[in-house]
Scaffold this motif. Structure first.
Motif, short mmCIF file in Angstrom:
data_model
loop_
_atom_site.label_atom_id
_atom_site.label_comp_id
_atom_site.label_asym_id
_atom_site.label_seq_id
_atom_site.Cartn_x
_atom_site.Cartn_y
_atom_site.Cartn_z
N SER A 30 -113.80 66.32 118.39
CA SER A 30 -114.94 65.49 117.99
C SER A 30 -115.92 65.25 119.12
N THR A 31 -117.21 65.19 118.76
CA THR A 31 -118.24 64.72 119.69
C THR A 31 -118.99 63.55 119.03
N ARG A 32 -118.29 62.85 118.14
CA ARG A 32 -118.93 61.81 117.32
C ARG A 32 -119.38 60.60 118.13
N THR A 33 -118.59 60.22 119.13
CA THR A 33 -118.98 59.11 120.01
C THR A 33 -119.27 59.69 121.40
N GLN A 47 -123.51 61.22 131.20
CA GLN A 47 -124.30 62.43 130.92
C GLN A 47 -124.51 62.68 129.44
N ILE A 48 -123.92 61.85 128.57
CA ILE A 48 -124.17 62.00 127.13
C ILE A 48 -125.43 61.22 126.78
N ALA A 49 -126.40 61.91 126.21
CA ALA A 49 -127.65 61.27 125.77
C ALA A 49 -127.47 60.89 124.31
N LYS A 50 -127.15 59.62 124.06
CA LYS A 50 -126.88 59.20 122.68
C LYS A 50 -128.17 58.79 122.01
N SER A 51 -128.32 59.22 120.76
CA SER A 51 -129.54 58.93 119.99
C SER A 51 -129.28 57.77 119.06
N LEU A 52 -129.80 56.61 119.42
CA LEU A 52 -129.56 55.39 118.64
C LEU A 52 -130.79 55.05 117.81
N ILE A 53 -130.57 54.76 116.54
CA ILE A 53 -131.68 54.47 115.63
C ILE A 53 -131.76 52.98 115.34
N GLU A 87 -134.19 45.93 114.78
CA GLU A 87 -132.80 45.64 114.40
C GLU A 87 -132.06 46.95 114.31
N ARG A 88 -130.74 46.87 114.39
CA ARG A 88 -129.91 48.05 114.24
C ARG A 88 -130.09 48.64 112.86
N ALA A 89 -130.17 49.95 112.78
CA ALA A 89 -130.30 50.60 111.48
C ALA A 89 -128.94 50.71 110.80
N ASP A 90 -128.95 50.67 109.47
CA ASP A 90 -127.69 50.92 108.76
C ASP A 90 -127.58 52.43 108.49
N PRO A 91 -126.37 52.89 108.13
CA PRO A 91 -126.16 54.34 107.98
C PRO A 91 -127.10 55.01 106.98
N ASP A 92 -127.49 54.29 105.91
CA ASP A 92 -128.41 54.89 104.93
C ASP A 92 -129.80 55.10 105.52
N ALA A 101 -126.51 62.45 109.77
CA ALA A 101 -125.58 61.32 109.67
C ALA A 101 -125.23 60.80 111.07
N ILE A 102 -124.92 59.52 111.14
CA ILE A 102 -124.48 58.89 112.39
C ILE A 102 -123.35 59.72 113.02
N GLY A 103 -123.45 59.87 114.32
CA GLY A 103 -122.44 60.67 115.03
C GLY A 103 -122.94 62.07 115.34
N GLY A 104 -124.02 62.47 114.63
CA GLY A 104 -124.58 63.79 114.89
C GLY A 104 -126.09 63.77 115.05
N ALA A 130 -126.76 66.31 124.44
CA ALA A 130 -127.21 65.53 123.28
C ALA A 130 -126.56 66.04 122.01
N ALA A 131 -126.48 65.19 121.01
CA ALA A 131 -125.92 65.59 119.72
C ALA A 131 -126.83 66.63 119.07
N ALA A 132 -126.22 67.47 118.24
CA ALA A 132 -126.96 68.59 117.66
C ALA A 132 -126.70 68.72 116.16
N1 5CA Z 1 -122.53 62.73 118.97
C1 5CA Z 1 -122.41 61.53 119.75
C2 5CA Z 1 -122.76 61.76 121.20
S1 5CA Z 1 -124.39 62.30 121.45
C3 5CA Z 1 -123.26 60.47 119.16
O1 5CA Z 1 -124.03 60.73 118.24
N2 5CA Z 1 -123.11 59.27 119.72
S2 5CA Z 1 -124.07 58.08 119.37
O2 5CA Z 1 -123.62 57.00 120.17
O3 5CA Z 1 -125.43 58.46 119.50
O4 5CA Z 1 -123.87 57.85 117.86
C4 5CA Z 1 -122.98 56.97 117.41
C5 5CA Z 1 -123.79 55.71 117.31
O5 5CA Z 1 -124.01 55.44 115.95
C6 5CA Z 1 -123.08 54.49 117.84
O6 5CA Z 1 -123.32 54.29 119.21
C7 5CA Z 1 -123.70 53.40 117.04
O7 5CA Z 1 -124.85 52.90 117.66
C8 5CA Z 1 -124.13 54.07 115.80
N3 5CA Z 1 -123.29 53.64 114.70
C9 5CA Z 1 -122.00 53.91 114.50
N4 5CA Z 1 -121.56 53.32 113.37
C10 5CA Z 1 -122.63 52.68 112.84
C11 5CA Z 1 -122.83 51.91 111.66
N5 5CA Z 1 -121.87 51.68 110.79
N6 5CA Z 1 -124.07 51.44 111.43
C12 5CA Z 1 -125.08 51.69 112.29
N7 5CA Z 1 -124.93 52.40 113.41
C13 5CA Z 1 -123.72 52.89 113.69
#
Ligand code: 5CA
Length: 160
Positions: A30-33, A47-53, A87-92, A101-104, A130-132
Motif C-alpha cells: 500500500s501507498t495509501r498513507t 519525502q512523501i508529498a501528500k495531496s490534502l483536499i 474545512e476538511r473535505a469529506d470523501p464524496d 479517491a482518498i489515498g490516491g 506523490a500519489a498517482a
Molecule cells: N497515497 C498517499 C501518499 S501520497 C496519500 O494519498 N496520502 S494522503 O495523506 O495524501 O492521503 C490520505 C489523506 O486523506 C489523509 O492524510 C487525510 O487527510 C485524508 N483522509 C483520510 N481519510 C479521510 C476521511 N474519511 N475524510 C476526509 N479525508 C480523509
C-alpha cells in the motif's frame, strides 16, 4: 511491461503530456498513507508529498494543500493565505472535485481546478514522491517540478 490500473494510467497520461519522463510506479504494498508510501518506496516520510483536499467554506472552492508527509497542515494559516476559511473535505467532495479517491489523490489532473498551496518544507528536498491515482501508485519528482506542474503557491503551511 506491467499494465497500470485505469486511474494510475490516467495520471501517467497527464505526466506524458508534460513530457519530463515521470513514471508512475504501482506497488504491491500500500501507498495509501504517507507512512505506507514511504515504506513501499523506501524514502523518508518527509519525502512523501501528500495531496490534502479542503473546502473553502463560503465559495465551496476545492483547496489542494500539498504537504510533506511529516507535517500537519495549519488550516487557519491556509485560510488566511487564501482569504477564506477552509474545512476538511469529506470523501464524496474529494471524489467529486478531484476525480480520485482518498489515498490516491495526485497533485495534478483534478476534475475541478483547485487553489493550490505547496508546503515550503518540500522545497528543501532533492526528490519527493506523490500519489498517482490509486492507493498503490506513486511517482517521483523534484520540488521545482511539483511547483511547475501544479502552478501552486509555495508557503509556510505546517502546524508548529
Ligand atoms: N497515497 C498517499 C501518499 S501520497 C496519500 O494519498 N496520502 S494522503 O495523506 O495524501 O492521503 C490520505 C489523506 O486523506 C489523509 O492524510 C487525510 O487527510 C485524508 N483522509 C483520510 N481519510 C479521510 C476521511 N474519511 N475524510 C476526509 N479525508 C480523509
Amino acid at each position: 511491461m506491467t499494465t497500470l490500473s485505469p486511474s494510475a494510467a490516467r495520471v501517467q497520461s497527464l505526466l506524458d503530456a508534460i513530457g519530463l519522463g515521470h513514471r508512475v510506479v504501482e506497488h504491491e504494498s500500500s501507498t495509501r498513507t504517507s507512512d505506507e508510501a514511504a515504506a513501499s518506496v523506501g524514502c523518508t516520510v518527509a519525502q512523501i508529498a501528500k495531496s490534502l483536499i479542503f473546502r473553502a467554506r463560503e465559495s465551496g472552492t476545492p483547496v489542494l494543500v500539498i504537504a510533506s508527509g511529516a507535517n500537519r497542515v495549519n488550516e487557519k494559516v491556509v485560510g488566511a493565505l487564501i482569504g477564506e476559511k477552509i474545512e476538511r473535505a469529506d470523501p464524496d467532495f474529494v471524489r467529486e472535485k478531484t476525480g480520485f479517491a482518498i489515498g490516491g489523490v495526485p497533485p495534478l489532473g483534478h476534475a475541478v481546478p483547485p487553489l493550490v498551496l505547496i508546503d515550503d518544507d518540500l522545497m528543501t528536498l532533492g526528490e519527493i514522491w506523490a500519489a498517482a491515482g490509486t492507493p498503490n501508485a506513486v511517482f517521483r519528482l523534484t520540488p521545482d517540478q511539483l511547483v511547475s506542474m501544479t502552478g501552486g503557491r509555495v508557503a509556510a503551511v505546517k502546524k508548529a
